[in-house]
Scaffold this active site. Sequence first.
Site, PDB file in Angstrom:
ATOM      1  N   GLU A 185      66.339  69.856  26.367  1.00 29.99           N
ATOM      2  CA  GLU A 185      65.786  70.395  27.599  1.00 29.99           C
ATOM      3  C   GLU A 185      64.888  69.364  28.295  1.00 29.99           C
ATOM      4  O   GLU A 185      64.939  69.195  29.517  1.00 29.99           O
ATOM      5  CB  GLU A 185      65.010  71.677  27.305  1.00 29.99           C
ATOM      6  N   PRO A 233      64.149  69.112  22.689  1.00 29.62           N
ATOM      7  CA  PRO A 233      64.493  67.716  22.990  1.00 29.62           C
ATOM      8  C   PRO A 233      65.537  67.580  24.099  1.00 29.62           C
ATOM      9  O   PRO A 233      65.357  66.787  25.040  1.00 29.62           O
ATOM     10  CB  PRO A 233      65.013  67.192  21.644  1.00 29.62           C
ATOM     11  N   GLY A 291      56.239  55.222  56.438  1.00 30.12           N
ATOM     12  CA  GLY A 291      55.224  55.429  57.450  1.00 30.12           C
ATOM     13  C   GLY A 291      55.122  56.899  57.830  1.00 30.12           C
ATOM     14  O   GLY A 291      55.304  57.792  57.001  1.00 30.12           O
ATOM     15  N   GLY A 292      54.862  57.164  59.107  1.00 28.52           N
ATOM     16  CA  GLY A 292      54.699  58.539  59.580  1.00 28.52           C
ATOM     17  C   GLY A 292      55.919  59.399  59.333  1.00 28.52           C
ATOM     18  O   GLY A 292      55.811  60.608  59.089  1.00 28.52           O
ATOM     19  N   MET A 306      59.828  82.069  29.546  1.00 22.09           N
ATOM     20  CA  MET A 306      58.827  81.626  28.572  1.00 22.09           C
ATOM     21  C   MET A 306      57.420  81.777  29.146  1.00 22.09           C
ATOM     22  O   MET A 306      56.582  82.458  28.578  1.00 22.09           O
ATOM     23  CB  MET A 306      59.064  80.159  28.191  1.00 22.09           C
TER      24      MET A 306
END
Length: 384
Positions: free
Chosen positions: A244, A242, A341-342, A126
């Site tokens: 999809e 709808p 965190g990290g 598309m």
Amino acid sequence: MIERTLFTPDHEAFCDAFRKFCDKEIAPHHDAWEEQGYVDREVWRKAGANGYLCATMPEAYGGSGVDKLYSVIQMEEIARGGFTGVGFGLHSEIVAPYILHYGTEEQKQRWLPKLASGEMVGAIAMSEPAAGSDLQGIKSTALKQADGSYLLNGSKTFITNGWHAELVIVVAKTQPEAGAKGTSLLVVERGMAGFETGQRLKKLGLKAQDTSELFFDNVRVPAENLLGGENRGFICLMEQLPWERLQIAVTAVAAAQAAIDWTVQYAKDRKVFGQAVGAFQNTRYTLAELQTEVQVARVFVDKCLELVLQGQLDTATASMAKYWTTDLQCKVMDECVQLHGGYGYMWEYPITRAYADARVQRIYGGTNEIMKEVISRAMGLPGR
């Protein structure tokens, strides 16, 4: 937690079997697939051999004739594992239904069994470089020739399964001056002269998904590859949207729940200042808020799934589900990364990958801004 009532014991048995398939055939390879930018073609054939492709198609066309909840189970299990490179859902529940609903008997017999077996991988084209959510703005043309065939020209981008695809449903203008009313669907097969697959696109997330560009240079598409009738493409697209869009919502909720589950486990295991991260009030309250919102989302999406089974899901409700759950998914991922965190910034942690994968959910299937436009129009509010 509210008990889900959608699934029968048969659904649950299918879920167990598909989870084992994922653990054996997908989980050990997904890291490598992310590195190479596509899943191995062999996993498609294995999925087909086990009945995991196009299961909702009638048995006459290679499917199992089961209800859509079997596909929902697959979507949720793939999201639970973070296996975002696997494009089974689009293949089985977007591409195949177009052929089932709009194809001739010859077309169904010709293509659906091959999609169900994994012999063919399906895609739908598309989006274009200058037309995404606005399908009326596509520029690709398929002009009818004297012999009844169509000469297809144009390009498509962001095409999921595009690199692997042996069958592509292409949205093109067969009557360019007629706008949306001049749109048709044509099935292009690999090997047709002038059809070329471009490079695999490098993305923020979904790194194992073979998203690619497609190019059509005077591709002669035979008349028997026209799907759904000439100049009826836009109608077909609107009828399928709808379901999809609800599929995106199903994935969003399942991925958000997986992120919470990973984070709860991390919060129990990780020690900071001599105690588990989960012992801090901020962590507990944040996770409680997220779990509440995901529970609300799941109840809404499950109700929408009931409507799908009854053939009653409307475009506006599906748009609500798509926009709200994907916004929530991104919120959940962001909060869960923060709680890690990290380590939440390290690629080897599933939450990091899920964070990157989530962002596109608010874009494809129609951007969330377009979803709000659809909803507001259904409310009777004037547009521009």
